[in-house]
Write a protein that holds these residues in place. Structure first.
Motif, mmCIF file in Angstrom:
data_model
loop_
_atom_site.group_PDB
_atom_site.id
_atom_site.type_symbol
_atom_site.label_atom_id
_atom_site.label_comp_id
_atom_site.label_asym_id
_atom_site.label_seq_id
_atom_site.Cartn_x
_atom_site.Cartn_y
_atom_site.Cartn_z
ATOM 1 N N GLU A 4 0.809 -1.226 0.000
ATOM 2 C CA GLU A 4 0.000 0.000 0.000
ATOM 3 C C GLU A 4 0.843 1.278 0.000
ATOM 4 O OE1 GLU A 4 -3.123 0.229 -0.673
ATOM 5 O OE2 GLU A 4 -3.142 -1.939 -0.881
ATOM 6 N N PRO A 5 1.866 1.380 0.856
ATOM 7 C CA PRO A 5 2.693 2.605 0.799
ATOM 8 C C PRO A 5 3.368 2.792 -0.556
ATOM 9 C CG PRO A 5 3.077 1.428 2.852
ATOM 10 C CD PRO A 5 2.274 0.515 1.990
ATOM 11 N N ALA A 8 0.787 4.000 -3.018
ATOM 12 C CA ALA A 8 0.440 5.385 -2.695
ATOM 13 C C ALA A 8 1.525 6.341 -3.168
ATOM 14 C CB ALA A 8 0.217 5.535 -1.186
ATOM 15 N N GLU A 9 2.781 5.924 -3.018
ATOM 16 C CA GLU A 9 3.887 6.759 -3.496
ATOM 17 C C GLU A 9 3.844 6.880 -5.013
ATOM 18 O OE1 GLU A 9 8.791 7.027 -3.351
ATOM 19 O OE2 GLU A 9 7.740 5.448 -2.243
ATOM 20 N N ASP A 11 1.175 6.712 -6.852
ATOM 21 C CA ASP A 11 0.055 7.621 -7.139
ATOM 22 C C ASP A 11 0.487 9.076 -6.990
ATOM 23 O OD1 ASP A 11 -1.782 5.638 -7.747
ATOM 24 O OD2 ASP A 11 -2.511 5.474 -5.679
ATOM 25 N N ALA A 12 1.224 9.355 -5.932
ATOM 26 C CA ALA A 12 1.670 10.728 -5.688
ATOM 27 C C ALA A 12 2.621 11.192 -6.793
ATOM 28 C CB ALA A 12 2.355 10.816 -4.324
ATOM 29 N N ARG A 42 -1.015 1.157 -12.483
ATOM 30 C CA ARG A 42 -0.173 2.350 -12.362
ATOM 31 C C ARG A 42 0.981 2.325 -13.358
ATOM 32 N NH1 ARG A 42 -2.819 0.991 -7.957
ATOM 33 N NH2 ARG A 42 -3.466 2.559 -6.425
#
Length: 280
Positions: A4-5, A8-9, A11-12, A42
């Motif tokens: 997940e991290p 999320a990174e 995505d950012a 992604r």
């Protein structure tokens, strides 16, 4: 590394326009965990942003093979197919995504974009007609609806759709860009025939033809190389003239090898500038 991290990174990074960094982050991860559908999504987006269309299709296909009924996988598969001008497959994938998640306006927007890219603005406008009313909160969809309406020769309705997009998001860059495009197109429309021509030209501008992205990338590279070569040519010629002036005034004794080097460099820059000149 926890999943997940990392996602999320990614995505950012993608949100900040750093697709290259996102791809570098994701590449080793999908190598270790090739069954992670979200990572492939992604990766497909990053490669599309980088104009790596073949790589984007491979990533989208990897996600789709893992879950062929996943709407998000179908979304990215459609996106990659559109960019490669494989329009029948792009439309089919987007339509399948809409069937899997019929209440998601993003998927209907993708279907309309695929139809516009294929040169089917009437299908796009008809498909979005009911969806646009139900998804009154989605600015992107309203912009796409506006494009489709203008492409079929309904400029007033198109402006209304863009007005709704700006009411949802006053700073929406796509809506503002389309308004400028519409104004430019309408400046040549003085009667029904010229309006139809303007609409046809606009519809054609939305189409994606085979090899289009590759041609754009090659052309941009040639333009940049030509510009650098032209600037270098000016500097080498200026240096050659400067050395000649200094030697004529007795301020410098230049070896013949210096003249030869400058002439060779100027000639090389001139040749590169000529070869990099855009065709036509």
């Amino acid at each position: 590394m926890r999943t997940e991290p990392l996602l999320a990174e990614a995505d950012a990074l993608l949100a900040r326009g750093r697709a290259h960094n996102a791809e570098r982050l994701l590449a080793p991860f999908v190598g270790r965990e090739p069954e992670n559908v979200g990572a492939w999504h992604r990766m497909a987006r990053a490669r599309l942003d980088l104009d790596d269309l073949t790589g984007a299709l491979l990533a989208a296909q990897a996600a789709w093979h893992l879950d062929p009924y996943d709407a998000e996988s179908l979304f990215w598969l459609s996106h990659a197919r559109s960019r490669l001008a494989d329009h029948a497959e792009a439309i089919a994938a987007a339509a399948a995504a809409c069937r899997e998640d019929p209440g998601n306006p993003r998927l209907h927007n993708r279907l309309a974009e695929a139809q516009l890219a294929a040169g089917l603005p009437t299908d796009a406008a008809e498909g979005l007609r009911c969806v646009a009313d139900l998804a009154g909160y989605d600015a992107d969809l309203q912009v796409t609806f506006g494009k489709a309406l203008f492409a079929i020769g309904r400029p007033l309705s198109a402006r209304e759709a863009l007005g709704r997009a700006l009411a949802i998001d006053f700073g929406h860059a796509g809506a503002r860009a389309m308004l400028k495009t519409f104004d430019k197109a309408m400046s040549t429309a003085i009667d029904a025939a010229s309006l139809a021509l303007a609409a046809d030209d606009f519809a054609e501008s939305l189409r994606i033809h085979p090899g289009q992205s590759a041609r754009r990338r090659t052309g941009a590279g040639r333009d940049a190389l030509g510009h650098v070569a032209r600037v270098a040519l000016v500097w080498f010629l200026a240096a050659l003239a400067g050395v000649g002036v200094l030697e004529a005034t007795g301020l410098l004794v230049a070896p013949s090898s210096l003249y030869f080097t400058l002439l060779l460099a100027a000639g090389t820059a001139g040749c590169v500038s000529t070869l990099a000149r855009p065709a036509g």
